[in-house]
Design a protein around this motif. Structure first.
Motif, short mmCIF file in Angstrom:
data_model
loop_
_atom_site.label_atom_id
_atom_site.label_comp_id
_atom_site.label_asym_id
_atom_site.label_seq_id
_atom_site.Cartn_x
_atom_site.Cartn_y
_atom_site.Cartn_z
N MET A 82 0.82 -1.19 0.00
CA MET A 82 0.00 0.00 0.00
C MET A 82 0.87 1.26 0.00
N ALA A 83 1.99 1.23 0.69
CA ALA A 83 2.87 2.40 0.72
C ALA A 83 3.49 2.65 -0.66
N ALA A 84 3.77 1.59 -1.40
CA ALA A 84 4.32 1.77 -2.75
C ALA A 84 3.30 2.45 -3.66
N PHE A 85 2.04 2.09 -3.54
CA PHE A 85 1.00 2.73 -4.35
C PHE A 85 0.86 4.20 -3.98
N ARG A 86 0.95 4.53 -2.70
CA ARG A 86 0.85 5.92 -2.28
C ARG A 86 2.01 6.75 -2.83
N ARG A 87 3.20 6.19 -2.84
CA ARG A 87 4.35 6.90 -3.42
C ARG A 87 4.17 7.08 -4.92
N TRP A 88 3.69 6.04 -5.59
CA TRP A 88 3.45 6.12 -7.04
C TRP A 88 2.40 7.18 -7.34
N ARG A 89 1.33 7.19 -6.56
CA ARG A 89 0.24 8.14 -6.76
C ARG A 89 0.67 9.57 -6.48
N ALA A 90 1.58 9.76 -5.53
CA ALA A 90 2.04 11.11 -5.19
C ALA A 90 2.95 11.70 -6.26
N ASP A 91 3.53 10.87 -7.12
CA ASP A 91 4.46 11.33 -8.14
C ASP A 91 3.79 11.70 -9.46
N ARG A 92 2.48 11.73 -9.50
CA ARG A 92 1.78 11.99 -10.76
C ARG A 92 0.42 12.63 -10.47
N PRO A 93 -0.20 13.26 -11.47
CA PRO A 93 -1.53 13.84 -11.27
C PRO A 93 -2.59 12.74 -11.30
N PHE A 94 -2.67 11.99 -10.23
CA PHE A 94 -3.50 10.79 -10.20
C PHE A 94 -4.98 11.10 -10.37
N LEU A 95 -5.48 12.03 -9.59
CA LEU A 95 -6.92 12.31 -9.64
C LEU A 95 -7.34 12.88 -10.99
N GLY A 96 -6.50 13.73 -11.57
CA GLY A 96 -6.82 14.29 -12.89
C GLY A 96 -6.89 13.22 -13.97
N GLY A 97 -5.89 12.33 -13.99
CA GLY A 97 -5.89 11.25 -14.98
C GLY A 97 -7.04 10.28 -14.77
N LEU A 98 -7.35 10.02 -13.50
CA LEU A 98 -8.45 9.10 -13.19
C LEU A 98 -9.79 9.69 -13.64
N LEU A 99 -10.02 10.97 -13.35
CA LEU A 99 -11.29 11.59 -13.75
C LEU A 99 -11.43 11.67 -15.27
N LEU A 100 -10.34 11.96 -15.96
CA LEU A 100 -10.40 12.01 -17.42
C LEU A 100 -10.69 10.62 -17.99
N THR A 101 -10.08 9.60 -17.44
CA THR A 101 -10.33 8.23 -17.88
C THR A 101 -11.78 7.82 -17.60
N LEU A 102 -12.27 8.15 -16.41
CA LEU A 102 -13.65 7.81 -16.06
C LEU A 102 -14.65 8.58 -16.93
N GLY A 103 -14.34 9.83 -17.27
CA GLY A 103 -15.21 10.60 -18.15
C GLY A 103 -15.32 9.97 -19.52
N GLY A 104 -14.19 9.53 -20.08
CA GLY A 104 -14.23 8.86 -21.38
C GLY A 104 -14.97 7.54 -21.32
N ALA A 105 -14.77 6.79 -20.24
CA ALA A 105 -15.48 5.51 -20.09
C ALA A 105 -16.98 5.72 -19.95
#
Length: 146
Positions: free
Chosen positions: A1-24
């Motif tokens: 879980m800590a590795a995922f948090r570090r990965w998520r902190a290094d990128r615009p996670f919420l922005g990419g997720l919302l754009l992907t969900l909008g397209g889906a």
């Protein structure tokens, strides 16, 4: 879980997720029945092409954050284009998700430290000490007089 948090902190996670969900979401509304469909799109192809490109831009923002500015600009253009081609942008839900996600990805700063939660209350409940004036008002007024 800590590795995922570090990965998520290094990128615009919420922005990419919302754009992907909008397209889906827009892709899912393409399969709606004819009674629900408001706008069929330009010969059907653009109705499927723009949401697929939105999903691709969202995934590229997640997995290649160095190029987030370019992908977020494309994402907002594809999201706004879905207004015309894909059932009013997936009945406005996918359009809004795409625009907000692109804006979040565009505004993300990679060099900024993560914010700590604010403390909304004071821990020490000691009353503040009143500030006493060093000179009285009368002595200050008398300084200027001869």
């Amino acid at each position: 879980m800590a590795a995922f948090r570090r990965w998520r902190a290094d990128r615009p996670f919420l922005g990419g997720l919302l754009l992907t969900l909008g397209g889906a979401e827009i892709l899912l509304t393409q399969k709606a029945s004819l009674k629900v469909v408001m706008h069929i799109g330009m010969q059907g192809l653009a109705g499927y092409l723009l949401p697929v490109l939105m999903v691709i831009c969202g995934l590229l923002i997640l997995f290649n954050p160095a190029q987030r500015l370019f992908y977020s600009i494309l994402g907002v253009l594809f999201s706004l284009g879905s207004w015309i081609t894909s059932n009013l942008g997936g009945f406005l839900i996918g359009l809004l998700l795409g625009v907000v996600g692109s804006g979040l990805a565009f505004g993300w700063l990679p060099d900024q430290e993560p914010r700590r939660p604010r403390k909304w209350f004071r821990r020490d409940r000691t009353p503040a000490k009143p500030v006493r004036p060093t000179r009285s008002v009368e002595s200050v007024e008398s300084v200027g007089r001869p």
